[in-house]
Design a protein around this motif. Structure first.
Motif, PDB file in Angstrom:
ATOM      1  N   ASP A 203       0.833  -1.211   0.000  1.00 37.43           N
ATOM      2  CA  ASP A 203       0.000   0.000   0.000  1.00 37.43           C
ATOM      3  C   ASP A 203       0.862   1.252   0.000  1.00 37.43           C
ATOM      4  O   ASP A 203       0.490   2.279   0.571  1.00 37.43           O
ATOM      5  CB  ASP A 203      -0.950  -0.004   1.198  1.00 37.43           C
ATOM      6  CG  ASP A 203      -0.205  -0.026   2.538  1.00 37.43           C
ATOM      7  OD1 ASP A 203       1.004  -0.281   2.538  1.00 37.43           O
ATOM      8  OD2 ASP A 203      -0.855   0.201   3.586  1.00 37.43           O
ATOM      9  N   SER A 207       1.265   7.955   1.183  1.00 34.31           N
ATOM     10  CA  SER A 207       1.972   8.045   2.456  1.00 34.31           C
ATOM     11  C   SER A 207       1.220   8.979   3.391  1.00 34.31           C
ATOM     12  O   SER A 207       0.363   9.752   2.960  1.00 34.31           O
ATOM     13  CB  SER A 207       3.407   8.548   2.242  1.00 34.31           C
ATOM     14  OG  SER A 207       3.409   9.811   1.596  1.00 34.31           O
ATOM     15  N   GLY A 208       1.557   8.925   4.658  1.00 38.70           N
ATOM     16  CA  GLY A 208       0.826   9.634   5.691  1.00 38.70           C
ATOM     17  C   GLY A 208       0.968  11.153   5.629  1.00 38.70           C
ATOM     18  O   GLY A 208       1.758  11.671   4.846  1.00 38.70           O
ATOM     19  N   ASP A 210      -2.598   9.638   7.223  1.00 45.39           N
ATOM     20  CA  ASP A 210      -3.750   9.024   6.580  1.00 45.39           C
ATOM     21  C   ASP A 210      -5.015   9.864   6.740  1.00 45.39           C
ATOM     22  O   ASP A 210      -5.922   9.790   5.922  1.00 45.39           O
ATOM     23  CB  ASP A 210      -3.986   7.627   7.153  1.00 45.39           C
ATOM     24  CG  ASP A 210      -2.787   6.719   6.914  1.00 45.39           C
ATOM     25  OD1 ASP A 210      -2.085   6.934   5.914  1.00 45.39           O
ATOM     26  OD2 ASP A 210      -2.562   5.809   7.728  1.00 45.39           O
ATOM     27  N   PRO A 227      -9.291   6.743   7.035  1.00 41.74           N
ATOM     28  CA  PRO A 227      -7.880   6.898   6.698  1.00 41.74           C
ATOM     29  C   PRO A 227      -7.663   6.637   5.208  1.00 41.74           C
ATOM     30  O   PRO A 227      -8.197   5.673   4.648  1.00 41.74           O
ATOM     31  CB  PRO A 227      -7.195   5.825   7.558  1.00 41.74           C
ATOM     32  CG  PRO A 227      -8.140   5.567   8.688  1.00 41.74           C
ATOM     33  CD  PRO A 227      -9.504   5.739   8.109  1.00 41.74           C
ATOM     34  N   VAL A 228      -6.913   7.505   4.555  1.00 44.42           N
ATOM     35  CA  VAL A 228      -6.645   7.346   3.125  1.00 44.42           C
ATOM     36  C   VAL A 228      -5.706   6.166   2.932  1.00 44.42           C
ATOM     37  O   VAL A 228      -4.696   6.032   3.615  1.00 44.42           O
ATOM     38  CB  VAL A 228      -6.032   8.627   2.543  1.00 44.42           C
ATOM     39  CG1 VAL A 228      -5.613   8.416   1.094  1.00 44.42           C
ATOM     40  CG2 VAL A 228      -7.022   9.771   2.649  1.00 44.42           C
ATOM     41  N   ALA A 229      -6.032   5.282   1.985  1.00 45.43           N
ATOM     42  CA  ALA A 229      -5.222   4.091   1.731  1.00 45.43           C
ATOM     43  C   ALA A 229      -5.198   3.797   0.244  1.00 45.43           C
ATOM     44  O   ALA A 229      -6.060   4.255  -0.515  1.00 45.43           O
ATOM     45  CB  ALA A 229      -5.776   2.889   2.491  1.00 45.43           C
ATOM     46  N   ASP A 249      -7.426   0.469   9.575  1.00 41.78           N
ATOM     47  CA  ASP A 249      -6.363   0.130   8.628  1.00 41.78           C
ATOM     48  C   ASP A 249      -7.018  -0.444   7.373  1.00 41.78           C
ATOM     49  O   ASP A 249      -7.103  -1.659   7.190  1.00 41.78           O
ATOM     50  CB  ASP A 249      -5.405  -0.885   9.246  1.00 41.78           C
ATOM     51  CG  ASP A 249      -4.153  -1.110   8.404  1.00 41.78           C
ATOM     52  OD1 ASP A 249      -4.167  -0.766   7.210  1.00 41.78           O
ATOM     53  OD2 ASP A 249      -3.155  -1.639   8.939  1.00 41.78           O
ATOM     54  N   THR A 307     -13.419  11.156   2.027  1.00 41.18           N
ATOM     55  CA  THR A 307     -12.293  10.243   1.836  1.00 41.18           C
ATOM     56  C   THR A 307     -11.877  10.187   0.380  1.00 41.18           C
ATOM     57  O   THR A 307     -10.690  10.281   0.044  1.00 41.18           O
ATOM     58  CB  THR A 307     -12.656   8.835   2.330  1.00 41.18           C
ATOM     59  OG1 THR A 307     -13.187   8.916   3.658  1.00 41.18           O
ATOM     60  CG2 THR A 307     -11.448   7.925   2.326  1.00 41.18           C
ATOM     61  N   SER A 325       1.310  11.996  -0.949  1.00 36.60           N
ATOM     62  CA  SER A 325       1.086  12.472   0.411  1.00 36.60           C
ATOM     63  C   SER A 325       0.048  13.571   0.412  1.00 36.60           C
ATOM     64  O   SER A 325      -0.245  14.184  -0.622  1.00 36.60           O
ATOM     65  CB  SER A 325       2.387  13.001   1.010  1.00 36.60           C
ATOM     66  OG  SER A 325       2.823  14.158   0.308  1.00 36.60           O
ATOM     67  N   GLN A 326      -0.480  13.886   1.607  1.00 35.36           N
ATOM     68  CA  GLN A 326      -1.462  14.957   1.693  1.00 35.36           C
ATOM     69  C   GLN A 326      -0.832  16.304   1.334  1.00 35.36           C
ATOM     70  O   GLN A 326      -1.434  17.108   0.622  1.00 35.36           O
ATOM     71  CB  GLN A 326      -2.059  15.026   3.095  1.00 35.36           C
ATOM     72  CG  GLN A 326      -3.167  16.068   3.179  1.00 35.36           C
ATOM     73  CD  GLN A 326      -3.610  16.352   4.588  1.00 35.36           C
ATOM     74  OE1 GLN A 326      -2.802  16.501   5.484  1.00 35.36           O
ATOM     75  NE2 GLN A 326      -4.916  16.431   4.790  1.00 35.36           N
TER      76      GLN A 326
END
Length: 472
Positions: A203, A207-208, A210, A227-229, A249, A307, A325-326
């Motif tokens: 995954d 990256s965080g 999340d 959480p974004v995954a 998770d 999400t 990433s965010q």
């Protein structure tokens, strides 16, 4: 002497037969190359395509209005804007802007440049960036690769809308299914006689963090965001409710369901599921693809899915060669929208969904973003994908029967405590397309529901607002 006579007679016979054949051939009695018939007419040249002319430029989405076209009634629209902005029930911070989609002319405004909390109307920026960046036709793969003889790695490609079993080719949420992927993997693994594999999940696409640190813990607990995954089943919901609690998770939960699908099909998963980056040399043994990104964007706009908005923003970053990433997502969404000519000076995005605290945009920036998308065929679906008033998504129960905007307005809603916003398009009685945005971010306590009704009435009045009879 006798043999010479025989040879001569034979030659004469052959010549006679040959001459006879030539005569028959000439009259087309028998097949051959000789004919007395008139030659075929010369073939006609290929005709030119009648009326073939160059087509219109694909960059022109809305043709220019004729000079005789009626113009919107700016006096009436100005009065509507002023009345809404001065309505005490909305508080002291109300921003309003109405423009003509065809000409870009401002038809009415109040505090249009003031930075205010946009709430979920902020999603418009991400939607437009998705079309301008990756594009609406891109799909998100979820793959299974084989490392060695028995190591299967489940690789996420950004699809958080997987179905737990069979996918539905007509659905957006659930287009790709883990069961379908398991069928492909089992077919490959069992070719060598194996009935057991180990399983890992990759995954690493995102990256965080999340979840944005600006999002309230209560909003996470209430299921407003997951959480974004890089992969998940049903956007990580634990039940079928829209705002159900979410998996903590999502990627590992999806891997658990994939393992169960393999076992249901006779392949045992040995040991525990691990996290592992798939090797570039691994052989792909299965793949399922999401709905096209354009359909995902329309879905997130209709349902105001926080999400999925964060996921799409990260895909915009990855498409630009940045980390998933965010921080990179926010930066690239802003950069993409600005590259289209929208001035985002002063705007602040602390997340992409508008759920977090600290974001601010002006109604002018929202309308300008809608305007560039409406004029470009490659991005227009970011506007046409907005929910239709009284019929779809977050506007399904808005715009009551009798409101002239019902069915004629399409807009993105925004709702946070004491904050309401609405931004989109409305068609007037004269078939003129208007763009609008309205935000109130200091609504007196208890007045948020009433603010929705005031906004709906305002847009309905715009729909009923005709044009002046005389063109300039």
């Amino acid at each position: 002497m006798r043999w010479r006579l025989k040879v001569g007679a034979t030659v004469a016979s052959v010549l006679a037969l040959f001459c006879g054949y030539l005569v028959a051939d000439a009259y087309d009695v028998v097949p051959g190359m000789v004919t007395l018939a008139a030659p075929y007419d010369a073939p006609a040249p290929f005709p030119d395509a009648p009326g073939a002319v160059p087509g219109p430029s694909p960059e022109v989405a809305v043709p220019a209005l004729p000079e005789a076209a009626p113009v919107p009634d700016t006096d009436r629209i100005g009065d509507l804007v002023t009345a809404l902005a001065e309505d005490d029930r909305l508080g002291k911070r109300v921003g309003v802007l109405v423009t003509d989609a065809a000409t870009g002319e401002t038809l009415g405004e109040s505090a249009a440049g003031r930075q205010q909390v946009p709430a979920s109307t902020q999603k418009i920026l991400t939607a437009v960036a998705a079309y301008a960046g990756p594009g609406g036709e891109v799909t998100l793969p979820t793959r299974a690769v084989l490392e060695g003889d028995s190591q299967v790695v489940l690789v996420g490609g950004g699809d958080m809308m997987l179905a737990p079993d069979a996918g539905d080719p007509d659905a957006v949420n659930g287009r790709a299914g883990l069961g379908d992927l398991a069928d492909q993997v089992v077919a490959q693994v069992t070719l060598s006689g194996r009935d057991s594999v180990s399983l890992a999940v990759d995954d690493t696409l995102f990256s965080g963090p999340d979840v944005s640190p600006t999002v309230r813990d209560s909003d996470v607990a209430d299921g407003y965001v997951a959480p974004v995954a890089a992969l998940a089943v049903d956007v990580a919901r634990l039940t079928d409710d829209k705002y159900a609690k979410r998996e903590s998770d999502p990627a590992m939960a999806a891997a658990d369901q994939f393992a169960a699908a393999l076992e249901d099909r006779g392949v045992t998963v040995s040991g525990s599921i691990s996290r592992q980056t798939a090797a570039s040399s691994a052989r792909e043994i299965g793949r399922v693809d999401s709905a096209p990104l354009g359909q995902i964007v329309s879905y997130l706009l209709e349902e105001s899915d926080n999400t999925l908005t964060e996921v799409v923003g990260r895909l915009v970053a990855v498409d630009a060669g940045l980390p998933g990433s965010q921080e990179a997502a926010i930066s690239e969404v802003v950069a993409t929208v600005e590259s289209l000519g929208v001035d985002l000076t002063g705007a602040v995005l602390t997340d992409l969904s508008g759920l977090g605290t600290g974001s601010s945009t002006s109604v002018r920036q929202l309308v300008d973003t809608l305007a560039v998308a409406a004029q470009d065929p490659t991005m227009r679906e970011a506007v046409t994908g907005l929910p239709i008033a009284g019929m779809e998504g977050t506007l399904h129960e808005r715009f009551a029967e009798g409101n002239p905007g019902r069915g004629y307005a399409s807009a993105k809603t925004g709702s946070l405590p004491d904050i309401r916003s609405l931004a989109g398009t409305v068609v007037t009685t004269d078939d003129r397309l208007l763009l609008f945005a309205v935000t109130a971010d200091a609504i007196p306590e208890g007045g948020s529901y009433g603010a929705n009704m005031l906004f709906d009435e305002f847009v309905g009045d715009l729909a009923a607002c005709g044009c002046t009879t005389d063109a300039p």
